[in-house]
Design a protein around this motif. Structure first.
Motif, PDB file in Angstrom:
ATOM      1  N   UNK A   1       0.781  -1.227   0.000  1.00  0.00           N
ATOM      2  CA  UNK A   1       0.000   0.000   0.000  1.00  0.00           C
ATOM      3  C   UNK A   1       0.811   1.273   0.000  1.00  0.00           C
ATOM      4  N   UNK A   2       2.132   1.172  -0.111  1.00  0.00           N
ATOM      5  CA  UNK A   2       2.991   2.359  -0.095  1.00  0.00           C
ATOM      6  C   UNK A   2       2.988   3.013  -1.473  1.00  0.00           C
ATOM      7  N   UNK A   3       2.889   4.341  -1.487  1.00  0.00           N
ATOM      8  CA  UNK A   3       2.838   5.089  -2.739  1.00  0.00           C
ATOM      9  C   UNK A   3       4.165   4.977  -3.488  1.00  0.00           C
ATOM     10  N   UNK A   4       4.083   4.648  -4.769  1.00  0.00           N
ATOM     11  CA  UNK A   4       5.259   4.540  -5.630  1.00  0.00           C
ATOM     12  C   UNK A   4       5.291   5.674  -6.645  1.00  0.00           C
ATOM     13  N   UNK A   5       4.130   5.988  -7.214  1.00  0.00           N
ATOM     14  CA  UNK A   5       4.059   6.984  -8.279  1.00  0.00           C
ATOM     15  C   UNK A   5       2.676   7.614  -8.271  1.00  0.00           C
ATOM     16  N   UNK A   6       2.622   8.919  -8.542  1.00  0.00           N
ATOM     17  CA  UNK A   6       1.340   9.619  -8.622  1.00  0.00           C
ATOM     18  C   UNK A   6       1.309  10.446  -9.895  1.00  0.00           C
ATOM     19  N   UNK A   7       0.231  10.283 -10.670  1.00  0.00           N
ATOM     20  CA  UNK A   7       0.069  11.005 -11.927  1.00  0.00           C
ATOM     21  C   UNK A   7      -1.285  11.691 -11.941  1.00  0.00           C
ATOM     22  N   UNK A   8      -1.371  12.802 -12.645  1.00  0.00           N
ATOM     23  CA  UNK A   8      -2.656  13.471 -12.827  1.00  0.00           C
ATOM     24  C   UNK A   8      -2.843  13.788 -14.302  1.00  0.00           C
ATOM     25  N   UNK A   9      -4.102  13.843 -14.709  1.00  0.00           N
ATOM     26  CA  UNK A   9      -4.413  14.166 -16.091  1.00  0.00           C
ATOM     27  C   UNK A   9      -5.893  14.445 -16.235  1.00  0.00           C
ATOM     28  N   UNK A  10      -6.268  14.915 -17.396  1.00  0.00           N
ATOM     29  CA  UNK A  10      -7.676  15.242 -17.634  1.00  0.00           C
ATOM     30  C   UNK A  10      -8.373  14.200 -18.495  1.00  0.00           C
ATOM     31  N   UNK A  11      -7.623  13.198 -18.958  1.00  0.00           N
ATOM     32  CA  UNK A  11      -8.234  12.168 -19.805  1.00  0.00           C
ATOM     33  C   UNK A  11      -7.523  10.839 -19.598  1.00  0.00           C
ATOM     34  N   UNK A  12      -8.219   9.777 -19.970  1.00  0.00           N
ATOM     35  CA  UNK A  12      -7.622   8.445 -19.889  1.00  0.00           C
ATOM     36  C   UNK A  12      -6.407   8.351 -20.804  1.00  0.00           C
ATOM     37  N   UNK A  13      -6.524   8.907 -22.005  1.00  0.00           N
ATOM     38  CA  UNK A  13      -5.415   8.848 -22.958  1.00  0.00           C
ATOM     39  C   UNK A  13      -4.165   9.524 -22.397  1.00  0.00           C
ATOM     40  N   UNK A  14      -4.344  10.676 -21.763  1.00  0.00           N
ATOM     41  CA  UNK A  14      -3.199  11.408 -21.218  1.00  0.00           C
ATOM     42  C   UNK A  14      -2.479  10.594 -20.150  1.00  0.00           C
ATOM     43  N   UNK A  15      -3.240   9.939 -19.282  1.00  0.00           N
ATOM     44  CA  UNK A  15      -2.627   9.161 -18.210  1.00  0.00           C
ATOM     45  C   UNK A  15      -2.010   7.868 -18.734  1.00  0.00           C
ATOM     46  N   UNK A  16      -2.704   7.209 -19.636  1.00  0.00           N
ATOM     47  CA  UNK A  16      -2.181   5.952 -20.169  1.00  0.00           C
ATOM     48  C   UNK A  16      -0.886   6.161 -20.943  1.00  0.00           C
ATOM     49  N   UNK A  17      -0.751   7.328 -21.563  1.00  0.00           N
ATOM     50  CA  UNK A  17       0.468   7.603 -22.339  1.00  0.00           C
ATOM     51  C   UNK A  17       1.693   7.740 -21.441  1.00  0.00           C
ATOM     52  N   UNK A  18       1.473   7.908 -20.139  1.00  0.00           N
ATOM     53  CA  UNK A  18       2.590   8.055 -19.201  1.00  0.00           C
ATOM     54  C   UNK A  18       2.965   6.737 -18.524  1.00  0.00           C
ATOM     55  N   UNK A  19       2.244   5.669 -18.867  1.00  0.00           N
ATOM     56  CA  UNK A  19       2.465   4.382 -18.211  1.00  0.00           C
ATOM     57  C   UNK A  19       3.079   3.368 -19.170  1.00  0.00           C
ATOM     58  N   UNK A  20       3.832   2.440 -18.607  1.00  0.00           N
ATOM     59  CA  UNK A  20       4.360   1.316 -19.376  1.00  0.00           C
ATOM     60  C   UNK A  20       3.377   0.155 -19.243  1.00  0.00           C
ATOM     61  N   UNK A  21       2.323   0.191 -20.037  1.00  0.00           N
ATOM     62  CA  UNK A  21       1.275  -0.822 -19.927  1.00  0.00           C
ATOM     63  C   UNK A  21       1.788  -2.216 -20.258  1.00  0.00           C
ATOM     64  N   UNK A  22       2.785  -2.301 -21.139  1.00  0.00           N
ATOM     65  CA  UNK A  22       3.296  -3.608 -21.539  1.00  0.00           C
ATOM     66  C   UNK A  22       3.945  -4.354 -20.376  1.00  0.00           C
ATOM     67  N   UNK A  23       4.352  -3.628 -19.341  1.00  0.00           N
ATOM     68  CA  UNK A  23       4.991  -4.269 -18.194  1.00  0.00           C
ATOM     69  C   UNK A  23       3.972  -4.874 -17.235  1.00  0.00           C
ATOM     70  N   UNK A  24       2.711  -4.507 -17.377  1.00  0.00           N
ATOM     71  CA  UNK A  24       1.675  -5.025 -16.492  1.00  0.00           C
ATOM     72  C   UNK A  24       1.123  -6.339 -17.025  1.00  0.00           C
ATOM     73  N   UNK A  25       0.459  -7.089 -16.147  1.00  0.00           N
ATOM     74  CA  UNK A  25      -0.299  -8.234 -16.619  1.00  0.00           C
ATOM     75  C   UNK A  25      -1.363  -7.728 -17.589  1.00  0.00           C
ATOM     76  N   UNK A  26      -1.593  -8.406 -18.708  1.00  0.00           N
ATOM     77  CA  UNK A  26      -2.564  -7.915 -19.701  1.00  0.00           C
ATOM     78  C   UNK A  26      -3.929  -7.594 -19.107  1.00  0.00           C
ATOM     79  N   UNK A  27      -4.400  -8.448 -18.204  1.00  0.00           N
ATOM     80  CA  UNK A  27      -5.718  -8.201 -17.622  1.00  0.00           C
ATOM     81  C   UNK A  27      -5.701  -6.956 -16.743  1.00  0.00           C
TER      82      UNK A  27
END
Length: 460
Positions: free
Chosen positions: A407-433
């Motif tokens: 539960x410890x904070x690692x990273x915090x991002x803010x944005x006004x849209x899903x696209x803006x926030x997703x563009x800042x993440x490495x989605x490929x490193x996550x489990x697909x689901x």
């Protein structure tokens, strides 16, 4: 359905743009003043799509010329050109016999302008359209029924598969499903066909996987599982080889398992706690060399993690038994480390890497039975070891927090849209689901932000 634009249904000319957007080519035709001389402009992304092009031609007897002009990224254009030149591309899985297609292949000509496209020469396309435009003559309509060809094999060898699981049977069923779906059908050295996926990696939460391992007795006798554990930990007398014999009494390395434990106990940060099963005096010429080549141990945060590398892995008959043995080996090493270090060492992650993961043809039906029996379990929640995301809406912004498993904070991002926030993440490193879930929740948060509604994560 064919991906086409109809410009002039009376024209005898069609343009296949392959991977190039049909709208771009149609726009250029319009700029050059020849769009009225073209019947259809359509894409052709795959070789299999040639079937749909042929079906479209059969329904349009007014078309007698197809100009191939576009980026050929998958070889679909090459297959089309070769087919109309009288060839029979091996990679082209046609829905109909060539004899049935012959009237169409003889009546329609294909002009190959792929090189002109590579040069950006749209004038060459316009010239070909002008020269070919001759409407009015209709060939005999050919009746072709679309009959989907069910693939027996993936057309190319697939490499790269990664799963994270906590249930050993569910992991096994998912692997079998992947091999039976994406496996490349090829001969084995045993004279039997197999479906193969290269580079399959499974990460198991070892303690939870051990707790679920009793389910393996649905498929394998308990005596067989226990014998494998015994052979892995101690070896088998009189056998040509066993993993335990190679780990405990290797011709050159001696008791590698004891050395692995001792090295980790004395130097928890080591990356040299490795045991190899390969015997260079015997195995290069052996008809039955070991499939398991290496086991590596890691001690981090009071957890013993174990990595195993298989050069060859029978997904149906071998993988579950091998994994059960490796889990029990982890249990054994964890106890040994606890005794030697005086600290409580628990099993962490088991990582199993299978260079060649395959199912033999005689097990195809049984593999599908396992998948069918457990498919409903595929949707079960599995925690992503890379943490959790918390989402909330604050004012006119979406706040996205990555927190670790404590539960410890690692990273915090803010944005006004899903696209803006997703563009800042490495989605490929996550489990697909997990990546899919995160995308869905961020879209919900954006919709709530725009509509002024309250957003509550996981409220659907």
């Amino acid at each position: 359905m064919p991906d086409v634009l109809v410009l002039n249904p009376e024209s005898n000319v069609a343009v296949a743009t392959l991977w190039t957007k049909k709208e771009i080519v149609a726009g250029k035709l319009r700029e050059l003043g020849v769009d009225g001389k073209v019947n259809i402009v359509g894409t052709l992304y795959t070789r299999y799509g040639v079937n749909y092009l042929l079906h479209t031609l059969s329904q349009h007897p007014e078309i007698d010329t197809v100009i191939v002009f576009g980026a050929d990224l998958s070889g679909s254009g090459e297959a089309l050109v070769e087919l109309f030149r009288g060839g029979s591309p091996e990679s082209l899985r046609l829905m109909w016999p060539l004899e049935e297609l012959k009237p169409l292949l003889d009546a329609v000509r294909v002009l190959d302008l792929r090189e002109a496209f590579r040069r950006g020469d749209y004038q060459a396309l316009a010239d070909a359209v002008n020269k070919s435009f001759s409407p009015g003559v209709r060939r005999q309509r050919l009746s072709l029924e679309l009959k989907e060809v069910r693939a027996s094999s993936w057309p190319v060898q697939v490499a790269g598969l990664s799963l994270v699981e906590e249930d050993v049977v569910r992991a096994w069923a998912k692997l079998l499903d992947a091999v039976m779906t994406w496996g490349f059908l090829k001969e084995s050295e045993y004279g039997e066909k197999q479906k193969q996926v290269l580079g399959a990696q499974v990460v198991l939460y070892a303690e939870k996987a051990l707790a679920s391992s009793h389910r393996l007795s649905e498929f394998f006798p308990r005596e067989e599982l226990d014998r494998h554990v015994e052979s892995l930990l101690r070896g088998v007398e009189g056998a040509s080889y066993s993993y335990g014999e190679r780990l405990r009494r290797h011709r050159e390395a001696g008791d590698q398992l004891e050395r692995l434990v001792s090295r980790l106990a004395s130097s928890p940060s080591t990356r040299r706690a490795v045991a190899l099963t390969w015997d260079f005096q015997v195995d290069p010429s052996s008809s039955d060399p070991p499939c398991l080549l290496a086991v590596q141990g890691d001690l981090s945060g009071g957890r013993y993690n174990q990595l195993a590398y298989f050069r060859s892995h029978d997904a149906y008959a071998g993988w579950p038994v091998n994994v059960y043995g490796l889990l029990r080996l982890m249990e054994h090493v964890s106890l040994q480390l606890s005794e030697k270090t005086g600290r409580n060492v628990r099993p962490g992650f088991l990582v199993v890497f299978s260079a060649s993961l395959h199912v033999y043809e005689h097990d195809f039906a049984r593999a599908r039975e396992v998948v069918d029996r457990h498919r409903r379990e595929f949707a079960a929640f599995v925690e992503d070891p890379k943490g959790n995301f918390l989402i909330r809406v604050e004012g006119c912004r979406i706040v996205l927090e990555l927190r670790d498993q404590e539960g410890v904070l690692v990273q915090s991002l803010t944005g006004s849209s899903a696209r803006e926030l997703l563009s800042q993440l490495n989605l490929d490193a996550l489990m697909p689901r997990h990546a899919s879930y995160l995308t869905r929740e961020l879209i919900r948060a954006e919709e709530a932000l725009r509509s002024g509604r309250e957003y509550v994560q996981d409220s659907v």
